[in-house]
Design a protein around this motif. Structure first.
Motif, short mmCIF file in Angstrom:
data_model
loop_
_atom_site.label_atom_id
_atom_site.label_comp_id
_atom_site.label_asym_id
_atom_site.label_seq_id
_atom_site.Cartn_x
_atom_site.Cartn_y
_atom_site.Cartn_z
N ARG A 73 0.84 -1.20 0.00
CA ARG A 73 0.00 0.00 0.00
C ARG A 73 0.87 1.25 0.00
O ARG A 73 1.79 1.38 0.81
CB ARG A 73 -0.89 0.00 1.24
CG ARG A 73 -1.78 1.21 1.35
CD ARG A 73 -2.74 1.10 2.55
NE ARG A 73 -3.52 2.31 2.66
CZ ARG A 73 -3.41 3.19 3.64
NH1 ARG A 73 -2.57 2.98 4.62
NH2 ARG A 73 -4.17 4.26 3.66
N GLU A 74 0.58 2.18 -0.90
CA GLU A 74 1.28 3.46 -0.95
C GLU A 74 0.68 4.40 0.09
O GLU A 74 -0.54 4.51 0.22
CB GLU A 74 1.14 4.09 -2.34
CG GLU A 74 1.78 5.44 -2.44
CD GLU A 74 1.55 6.13 -3.77
OE1 GLU A 74 1.51 7.37 -3.78
OE2 GLU A 74 1.39 5.43 -4.79
N TYR A 75 1.56 5.09 0.82
CA TYR A 75 1.12 6.03 1.84
C TYR A 75 1.36 7.45 1.34
O TYR A 75 2.48 7.94 1.35
CB TYR A 75 1.86 5.77 3.16
CG TYR A 75 1.35 4.53 3.84
CD1 TYR A 75 0.39 4.63 4.83
CD2 TYR A 75 1.79 3.26 3.46
CE1 TYR A 75 -0.11 3.49 5.45
CE2 TYR A 75 1.29 2.13 4.07
CZ TYR A 75 0.35 2.25 5.06
OH TYR A 75 -0.14 1.13 5.66
N ARG A 76 0.29 8.07 0.90
CA ARG A 76 0.35 9.44 0.39
C ARG A 76 0.69 10.38 1.55
O ARG A 76 0.14 10.31 2.63
CB ARG A 76 -1.00 9.80 -0.21
CG ARG A 76 -1.01 11.08 -0.96
CD ARG A 76 -2.30 11.19 -1.80
NE ARG A 76 -2.31 12.41 -2.55
CZ ARG A 76 -1.61 12.63 -3.65
NH1 ARG A 76 -0.84 11.66 -4.13
NH2 ARG A 76 -1.64 13.78 -4.27
N GLY A 77 1.63 11.28 1.29
CA GLY A 77 2.07 12.21 2.33
C GLY A 77 3.28 11.70 3.11
O GLY A 77 3.77 12.38 4.00
N TYR A 78 3.76 10.52 2.77
CA TYR A 78 4.96 9.95 3.38
C TYR A 78 5.96 9.70 2.25
O TYR A 78 5.64 9.00 1.28
CB TYR A 78 4.65 8.63 4.07
CG TYR A 78 3.75 8.76 5.28
CD1 TYR A 78 4.28 8.78 6.56
CD2 TYR A 78 2.37 8.83 5.13
CE1 TYR A 78 3.46 8.88 7.68
CE2 TYR A 78 1.54 8.93 6.24
CZ TYR A 78 2.08 8.96 7.50
OH TYR A 78 1.27 9.06 8.59
N ILE A 79 7.15 10.27 2.38
CA ILE A 79 8.16 10.18 1.32
C ILE A 79 9.51 9.77 1.92
O ILE A 79 9.92 10.30 2.95
CB ILE A 79 8.29 11.53 0.58
CG1 ILE A 79 6.99 11.85 -0.14
CG2 ILE A 79 9.46 11.51 -0.39
CD1 ILE A 79 7.00 13.16 -0.89
#
Length: 109
Positions: A73-79
């Motif tokens: 799962r991609e976590y938007r807002g985490y880079i």
């Protein structure tokens, strides 16, 4: 692989002026929790920044940046930002600033 002590120390110094900082080991990284919210982590050869999700796609275009993906799962807002892209102090400070700005937004709610 354990988290980078060098990156952890850099983050620690960048946050030293703030109250309410907690450090917690999680997912093979050292998380820096500001005002009760995860803000940054020091990992192996990279940091993770929690930023405003509206800035996610724009910031991913910067050198050394990748999406945070856990369990498929991609976590938007985490880079993730690799260590080589943080060698210049101005680049490191950019990510600290973005993470702290978003932390302020989160703690207002």
């Amino acid at each position: 692989m354990a988290y980078s002590e060098i990156l952890a120390d850099r983050i620690r110094k960048a946050l030293a002026h703030l109250p309410n900082i907690e450090e917690k080991k999680m997912f093979g990284s050292l998380a820096f929790i500001v005002n009760g919210k995860m803000c940054l982590t020091a990992g192996p050869q990279r940091i993770m920044c929690r930023i405003d999700p509206t800035l996610h796609e724009l910031q991913l275009k910067k050198d050394g940046c990748t999406k945070v993906v856990m369990g498929g799962r991609e976590y938007r807002g985490y880079i993730h930002i690799n260590e080589q892209s943080l060698e210049k102090e101005k680049d490191f400070e950019h990510w600290i600033k973005l993470a702290l700005e978003y932390n302020i937004q989160l703690t207002k709610n």
